[in-house]
Design a protein around this motif. Structure first.
Motif, short mmCIF file in Angstrom:
data_model
loop_
_atom_site.label_atom_id
_atom_site.label_comp_id
_atom_site.label_asym_id
_atom_site.label_seq_id
_atom_site.Cartn_x
_atom_site.Cartn_y
_atom_site.Cartn_z
N CYS A 53 0.86 -1.18 0.00
CA CYS A 53 0.00 0.00 0.00
C CYS A 53 0.89 1.24 0.00
CB CYS A 53 -0.89 0.02 1.23
SG CYS A 53 -2.15 -1.26 1.22
N TYR A 54 0.53 2.21 -0.83
CA TYR A 54 1.35 3.40 -0.94
C TYR A 54 0.53 4.58 -1.41
CZ TYR A 54 1.37 2.70 -5.98
OH TYR A 54 1.00 2.55 -7.29
N ASN A 55 1.15 5.74 -1.31
CA ASN A 55 0.57 6.97 -1.82
C ASN A 55 1.54 7.52 -2.86
OD1 ASN A 55 -0.16 9.77 -2.14
ND2 ASN A 55 -1.39 9.51 -0.30
N LYS A 56 1.05 7.93 -3.99
CA LYS A 56 1.91 8.41 -5.08
C LYS A 56 2.72 9.64 -4.69
CE LYS A 56 -0.86 6.75 -8.92
NZ LYS A 56 -1.59 7.14 -10.13
N LYS A 57 2.31 10.33 -3.66
CA LYS A 57 2.99 11.57 -3.26
C LYS A 57 4.38 11.33 -2.67
CE LYS A 57 -0.92 14.39 -3.11
NZ LYS A 57 -1.05 15.01 -4.38
N ASN A 58 4.59 10.17 -2.03
CA ASN A 58 5.88 9.97 -1.37
C ASN A 58 6.50 8.60 -1.61
OD1 ASN A 58 4.16 8.42 0.21
ND2 ASN A 58 5.17 8.97 2.11
N ALA A 59 6.05 7.87 -2.62
CA ALA A 59 6.61 6.54 -2.88
C ALA A 59 7.11 6.47 -4.32
CB ALA A 59 5.56 5.46 -2.65
N THR A 60 8.24 5.83 -4.50
CA THR A 60 8.76 5.63 -5.85
C THR A 60 8.54 4.18 -6.25
OG1 THR A 60 10.96 5.03 -5.05
CG2 THR A 60 10.55 7.37 -5.47
N PRO A 61 8.41 3.92 -7.55
CA PRO A 61 8.24 2.54 -8.01
C PRO A 61 9.41 1.64 -7.58
CG PRO A 61 7.70 4.06 -9.77
CD PRO A 61 8.27 4.87 -8.65
N GLU A 62 10.61 2.19 -7.57
CA GLU A 62 11.79 1.40 -7.19
C GLU A 62 11.70 0.98 -5.71
OE1 GLU A 62 12.41 3.66 -10.73
OE2 GLU A 62 11.97 4.44 -8.73
N ARG A 63 11.26 1.88 -4.87
CA ARG A 63 11.15 1.55 -3.44
C ARG A 63 10.08 0.49 -3.21
NH1 ARG A 63 9.46 5.20 1.55
NH2 ARG A 63 9.98 3.70 3.14
N ILE A 64 8.96 0.61 -3.89
CA ILE A 64 7.88 -0.37 -3.75
C ILE A 64 8.34 -1.74 -4.24
CG2 ILE A 64 5.56 -0.96 -4.55
CD1 ILE A 64 5.07 2.12 -4.59
N ALA A 65 9.05 -1.76 -5.36
CA ALA A 65 9.57 -3.03 -5.89
C ALA A 65 10.56 -3.67 -4.93
CB ALA A 65 10.21 -2.79 -7.25
N GLU A 66 11.40 -2.85 -4.29
CA GLU A 66 12.36 -3.38 -3.32
C GLU A 66 11.65 -3.97 -2.10
OE1 GLU A 66 15.69 -3.89 -3.30
OE2 GLU A 66 15.54 -3.36 -5.42
N MET A 67 10.58 -3.33 -1.66
CA MET A 67 9.82 -3.86 -0.53
C MET A 67 9.20 -5.21 -0.88
SD MET A 67 7.95 -0.42 0.89
CE MET A 67 7.10 -1.26 2.22
N ALA A 68 8.64 -5.32 -2.08
CA ALA A 68 8.05 -6.59 -2.52
C ALA A 68 9.12 -7.65 -2.66
CB ALA A 68 7.32 -6.39 -3.83
N LYS A 69 10.26 -7.28 -3.20
CA LYS A 69 11.38 -8.22 -3.37
C LYS A 69 11.82 -8.77 -2.02
CE LYS A 69 16.09 -8.22 -5.17
NZ LYS A 69 17.13 -7.38 -5.77
#
Length: 119
Positions: A53-69
């Motif tokens: 779960c994220y908000n586009k205002k403060n999350a980058t796709p790279e960070r989200i992908a790293e969390m999932a990884k």
């Protein structure tokens, strides 16, 4: 008297607005707080997918992908982006990125998307 009221109102708004920062992205676990489940308070042993779960205002796709990884790696699997949902998470983090956690052999059968999230 009116100036004091405006000054008080401005101070109250400033203090309130500071507490309204956008939350950081996090791993979404359905029924995480259901104490009736046997898995309450335990890490899942074998996960098939992970939602961030994220908000586009403060999350980058790279960070989200790293969390999932990192989450899929706990089960010895690799994360592959699947799809995106809206309004499944709380209103302050309205977007959910869903990643499938797959073994290396299963992953080779699917084409990888060039970007961790659509922009």
């Amino acid at each position: 008297m009116r100036w004091q009221w405006l000054l008080f109102l401005a101070a109250a708004l400033a203090l309130t607005a500071e507490g309204c920062a956008w939350p950081e992205p996090y791993v979404y676990r359905l029924q995480e707080f259901d104490r009736g489940l046997e898995t309450f308070g335990k890490e899942p042993a074998n996960i098939k997918s992970v939602g961030i779960c994220y908000n586009k205002k403060n999350a980058t796709p790279e960070r989200i992908a790293e969390m999932a990884k990192a989450e899929c790696a706990k089960s010895g699997k690799v994360a592959r982006y699947s799809h995106q949902k809206r309004l499944e998470c709380p209103i302050t983090t309205p977007m959910e990125a869903v990643y499938l956690c797959e073994t290396q052999s299963t992953l080779s059968q699917w084409p990888l998307s060039p970007s961790p999230l659509p922009r």
